[in-house]
Design a protein around this motif. Structure first.
Motif, PDB file in Angstrom:
ATOM      1  N   MET A 159      30.939  32.616   6.367  1.00 56.01           N
ATOM      2  CA  MET A 159      31.808  33.628   6.974  1.00 56.01           C
ATOM      3  C   MET A 159      32.588  34.427   5.950  1.00 56.01           C
ATOM      4  O   MET A 159      33.102  35.492   6.264  1.00 56.01           O
ATOM      5  CB  MET A 159      32.784  32.945   7.942  1.00 56.01           C
ATOM      6  CG  MET A 159      32.110  32.326   9.141  1.00 56.01           C
ATOM      7  SD  MET A 159      33.315  31.494  10.217  1.00 56.01           S
ATOM      8  CE  MET A 159      33.389  29.880   9.446  1.00 56.01           C
ATOM      9  N   ILE A 160      32.720  33.909   4.740  1.00 53.17           N
ATOM     10  CA  ILE A 160      33.548  34.573   3.731  1.00 53.17           C
ATOM     11  C   ILE A 160      32.657  35.185   2.667  1.00 53.17           C
ATOM     12  O   ILE A 160      31.870  34.497   2.032  1.00 53.17           O
ATOM     13  CB  ILE A 160      34.535  33.579   3.083  1.00 53.17           C
ATOM     14  CG1 ILE A 160      35.474  33.013   4.148  1.00 53.17           C
ATOM     15  CG2 ILE A 160      35.326  34.257   1.964  1.00 53.17           C
ATOM     16  CD1 ILE A 160      36.386  31.916   3.638  1.00 53.17           C
ATOM     17  N   ARG A 161      32.790  36.499   2.493  1.00 51.18           N
ATOM     18  CA  ARG A 161      32.138  37.199   1.381  1.00 51.18           C
ATOM     19  C   ARG A 161      33.159  37.227   0.246  1.00 51.18           C
ATOM     20  O   ARG A 161      34.136  37.972   0.293  1.00 51.18           O
ATOM     21  CB  ARG A 161      31.710  38.610   1.807  1.00 51.18           C
ATOM     22  CG  ARG A 161      30.578  38.599   2.818  1.00 51.18           C
ATOM     23  CD  ARG A 161      30.106  39.994   3.192  1.00 51.18           C
ATOM     24  NE  ARG A 161      31.174  40.888   3.624  1.00 51.18           N
ATOM     25  CZ  ARG A 161      31.725  40.886   4.840  1.00 51.18           C
ATOM     26  NH1 ARG A 161      31.306  40.044   5.757  1.00 51.18           N
ATOM     27  NH2 ARG A 161      32.690  41.725   5.143  1.00 51.18           N
ATOM     28  N   ASP A 162      32.931  36.370  -0.748  1.00 53.09           N
ATOM     29  CA  ASP A 162      33.882  36.150  -1.836  1.00 53.09           C
ATOM     30  C   ASP A 162      34.299  37.472  -2.470  1.00 53.09           C
ATOM     31  O   ASP A 162      33.462  38.233  -2.946  1.00 53.09           O
ATOM     32  CB  ASP A 162      33.256  35.220  -2.875  1.00 53.09           C
ATOM     33  CG  ASP A 162      34.269  34.528  -3.747  1.00 53.09           C
ATOM     34  OD1 ASP A 162      35.450  34.450  -3.346  1.00 53.09           O
ATOM     35  OD2 ASP A 162      33.895  34.052  -4.827  1.00 53.09           O
ATOM     36  N   GLY A 163      35.607  37.742  -2.456  1.00 51.87           N
ATOM     37  CA  GLY A 163      36.128  38.964  -3.036  1.00 51.87           C
ATOM     38  C   GLY A 163      36.166  40.143  -2.071  1.00 51.87           C
ATOM     39  O   GLY A 163      36.715  41.189  -2.399  1.00 51.87           O
ATOM     40  N   GLU A 164      35.601  39.988  -0.877  1.00 47.55           N
ATOM     41  CA  GLU A 164      35.616  41.085   0.109  1.00 47.55           C
ATOM     42  C   GLU A 164      36.564  40.785   1.266  1.00 47.55           C
ATOM     43  O   GLU A 164      37.556  41.474   1.446  1.00 47.55           O
ATOM     44  CB  GLU A 164      34.203  41.338   0.636  1.00 47.55           C
ATOM     45  CG  GLU A 164      33.269  41.938  -0.408  1.00 47.55           C
ATOM     46  CD  GLU A 164      31.894  42.221   0.159  1.00 47.55           C
ATOM     47  OE1 GLU A 164      31.791  42.657   1.324  1.00 47.55           O
ATOM     48  OE2 GLU A 164      30.906  41.996  -0.572  1.00 47.55           O
ATOM     49  N   ASN A 165      36.245  39.760   2.057  1.00 50.66           N
ATOM     50  CA  ASN A 165      37.132  39.419   3.180  1.00 50.66           C
ATOM     51  C   ASN A 165      37.884  38.117   2.911  1.00 50.66           C
ATOM     52  O   ASN A 165      38.540  37.578   3.784  1.00 50.66           O
ATOM     53  CB  ASN A 165      36.357  39.333   4.494  1.00 50.66           C
ATOM     54  CG  ASN A 165      35.294  38.238   4.489  1.00 50.66           C
ATOM     55  OD1 ASN A 165      35.051  37.593   3.476  1.00 50.66           O
ATOM     56  ND2 ASN A 165      34.653  38.052   5.628  1.00 50.66           N
TER      57      ASN A 165
END
Length: 191
Positions: A159-165
């Motif tokens: 679920m987490i795009r590292d550095g984006e959300n």
């Protein structure tokens, strides 16, 4: 024999296959958990605050990494920061957590509704130590437009795009979570 199998996360489906289940099932799919956004009251407004406010919401349980979060936050130098802990759990464990905290920047809220919590928080921390399958707190936080600092466990990285959300960390590497608390606090425009 079943003709299809569904997992709540890619992680949990692959783990079952890895353990020898569902090899011969022709259809394998992932359908992620969801929440009805109306039930979350996403349009709720938070109060104005000048502090940097991190938050944890969920079951207070050793597997959820609350002790790790409290320990890392105790080493966090910013005096203008707060950590709000929402949720409950085994009473003895909750009392144990509270007894370890000697920091007035940390607030234990008990059980609160998502609509009363997320609008008041700047960044949500999901420090799970176990392979959380697909924790709803992550997509609830994102639905409220809050970045998430989450551990690289179970379905969280899906679920987490590292550095984006948000940002991902390894809970076994001492200091990684603290580094992310500092990064977020020092670069609020990146959130």
């Amino acid at each position: 024999a079943p003709s299809a199998v569904i997992g709540v996360s890619r992680f949990i489906l692959e783990r079952h296959v890895q353990y020898g289940y569902f090899h011969d099932v022709p259809i394998k799919a992932v359908i992620n958990n969801t929440r009805d956004p109306r039930a979350l009251s996403i349009d709720a407004q938070g109060s104005e605050h000048t502090t940097i406010r991190f938050g944890f919401i969920g079951r207070l349980d050793p597997s959820k990494g609350v002790e790790l979060l409290l320990e890392q936050f105790s080493r966090f130098q910013r005096k203008d920061a707060e950590l709000w802990i929402a949720g409950d759990g085994d009473q003895k464990y909750v009392e144990f957590l509270k007894s370890r905290v000697k920091d007035d920047r940390v607030k234990f809220l008990g059980r609160v509704k998502q609509r009363d919590f997320f609008p008041e928080i700047d960044t949500v921390v999901v420090p799970s130590l176990w392979n959380d399958t697909f924790p709803g707190v992550v997509f609830e936080a994102l639905a409220f437009g809050k970045p998430v600092i989450g551990s690289r466990r179970g379905g969280i990285p899906e679920m987490i795009r590292d550095g984006e959300n948000g940002f991902l960390f390894d809970p076994e590497k001492d200091g990684e979570l603290l580094d992310l608390l500092n990064q977020v606090a020092n670069n609020p425009s990146d959130q």
